[in-house]
Design a protein around this motif. Sequence first.
Motif, PDB file in Angstrom:
ATOM      1  N   LEU A 180       0.815  -1.215   0.000  1.00 11.78           N
ATOM      2  CA  LEU A 180       0.000   0.000   0.000  1.00 11.78           C
ATOM      3  C   LEU A 180       0.850   1.267   0.000  1.00 11.78           C
ATOM      4  O   LEU A 180       0.559   2.229  -0.712  1.00 11.78           O
ATOM      5  CB  LEU A 180      -0.937   0.020   1.211  1.00 11.78           C
ATOM      6  CG  LEU A 180      -2.067  -1.000   1.219  1.00 11.78           C
ATOM      7  CD1 LEU A 180      -2.814  -0.945   2.536  1.00 11.78           C
ATOM      8  CD2 LEU A 180      -3.005  -0.762   0.061  1.00 11.78           C
ATOM      9  N   MET A 181       1.902   1.261   0.808  1.00 13.93           N
ATOM     10  CA  MET A 181       2.664   2.486   0.994  1.00 13.93           C
ATOM     11  C   MET A 181       3.693   2.746  -0.112  1.00 13.93           C
ATOM     12  O   MET A 181       3.934   3.897  -0.453  1.00 13.93           O
ATOM     13  CB  MET A 181       3.359   2.467   2.361  1.00 13.93           C
ATOM     14  CG  MET A 181       2.381   2.451   3.523  1.00 13.93           C
ATOM     15  SD  MET A 181       1.204   3.788   3.494  1.00 13.93           S
ATOM     16  CE  MET A 181       2.041   4.970   4.482  1.00 13.93           C
ATOM     17  N   SER A 194       2.067   4.440  -3.045  1.00 11.35           N
ATOM     18  CA  SER A 194       1.632   5.769  -2.586  1.00 11.35           C
ATOM     19  C   SER A 194       2.816   6.724  -2.465  1.00 11.35           C
ATOM     20  O   SER A 194       2.724   7.893  -2.846  1.00 11.35           O
ATOM     21  CB  SER A 194       0.940   5.668  -1.231  1.00 11.35           C
ATOM     22  OG  SER A 194      -0.159   4.822  -1.297  1.00 11.35           O
ATOM     23  N   LEU A 195       3.916   6.213  -1.943  1.00 13.76           N
ATOM     24  CA  LEU A 195       5.123   7.023  -1.821  1.00 13.76           C
ATOM     25  C   LEU A 195       5.623   7.449  -3.198  1.00 13.76           C
ATOM     26  O   LEU A 195       5.947   8.622  -3.418  1.00 13.76           O
ATOM     27  CB  LEU A 195       6.205   6.240  -1.083  1.00 13.76           C
ATOM     28  CG  LEU A 195       7.568   6.896  -0.924  1.00 13.76           C
ATOM     29  CD1 LEU A 195       7.457   8.148  -0.075  1.00 13.76           C
ATOM     30  CD2 LEU A 195       8.548   5.926  -0.315  1.00 13.76           C
ATOM     31  N   PHE A 199       3.911   7.653  -6.054  1.00  9.91           N
ATOM     32  CA  PHE A 199       2.954   8.591  -6.651  1.00  9.91           C
ATOM     33  C   PHE A 199       3.093   9.983  -6.054  1.00  9.91           C
ATOM     34  O   PHE A 199       3.131  10.987  -6.768  1.00  9.91           O
ATOM     35  CB  PHE A 199       1.527   8.072  -6.473  1.00  9.91           C
ATOM     36  CG  PHE A 199       0.487   9.018  -6.981  1.00  9.91           C
ATOM     37  CD1 PHE A 199       0.210   9.107  -8.333  1.00  9.91           C
ATOM     38  CD2 PHE A 199      -0.216   9.837  -6.103  1.00  9.91           C
ATOM     39  CE1 PHE A 199      -0.738   9.998  -8.804  1.00  9.91           C
ATOM     40  CE2 PHE A 199      -1.170  10.722  -6.559  1.00  9.91           C
ATOM     41  CZ  PHE A 199      -1.429  10.806  -7.925  1.00  9.91           C
ATOM     42  N   THR A 200       3.173  10.051  -4.728  1.00  5.12           N
ATOM     43  CA  THR A 200       3.284  11.341  -4.047  1.00  5.12           C
ATOM     44  C   THR A 200       4.569  12.060  -4.449  1.00  5.12           C
ATOM     45  O   THR A 200       4.556  13.266  -4.719  1.00  5.12           O
ATOM     46  CB  THR A 200       3.238  11.146  -2.520  1.00  5.12           C
ATOM     47  OG1 THR A 200       2.027  10.473  -2.179  1.00  5.12           O
ATOM     48  CG2 THR A 200       3.300  12.471  -1.790  1.00  5.12           C
ATOM     49  N   PHE A 224       5.063   9.534   5.600  1.00  2.04           N
ATOM     50  CA  PHE A 224       5.027   8.107   5.308  1.00  2.04           C
ATOM     51  C   PHE A 224       5.521   7.246   6.467  1.00  2.04           C
ATOM     52  O   PHE A 224       5.066   6.122   6.633  1.00  2.04           O
ATOM     53  CB  PHE A 224       5.766   7.807   4.005  1.00  2.04           C
ATOM     54  CG  PHE A 224       4.903   8.087   2.824  1.00  2.04           C
ATOM     55  CD1 PHE A 224       4.024   7.124   2.356  1.00  2.04           C
ATOM     56  CD2 PHE A 224       4.910   9.327   2.219  1.00  2.04           C
ATOM     57  CE1 PHE A 224       3.191   7.387   1.293  1.00  2.04           C
ATOM     58  CE2 PHE A 224       4.078   9.604   1.146  1.00  2.04           C
ATOM     59  CZ  PHE A 224       3.217   8.627   0.681  1.00  2.04           C
TER      60      PHE A 224
END
Length: 130
Positions: A72-73, A76-77, A79-80, A95
């Motif tokens: 999940l992370m 997300s990391l 993309f961010t 994060f």
Amino acid sequence: MTDQPANTPADRPTWPALFNGFRRKCPNCGKGRLLHSYLKVNNQCPECGQELFHHRADDGPAYLTILIVGHLMAPSLHFTFVQYRPEPLTLFAIFALGCLSLSLYLLPRLKGAIVAYQWARRMHGFGKSG
């Protein structure tokens, strides 16, 4: 009439047990607490008396927690970072807190689910009791 002998795995549905375990409730009755303190499994359910000390969760909950949090992370990391380019310290703080929070949330729930799965499948001595 079924051809299954009494007390087979079919009389303990897996999905309701997993759902109860994820909620940290007894896989048998769904009412009693499965865990006391943070990760310690009760010896028996306070509501129905189901013995729970047979479990062998070992490192399974930790592995599943790392697997889920990582999957999940990490995207997300990425993309961010690609979309917003925040300051490195800000990115780390957000994060790190997210990973820690998600890990602490999932760990007891996944332990409950593993214990419930073992109960439903009559693994590690759970087949001997009702």
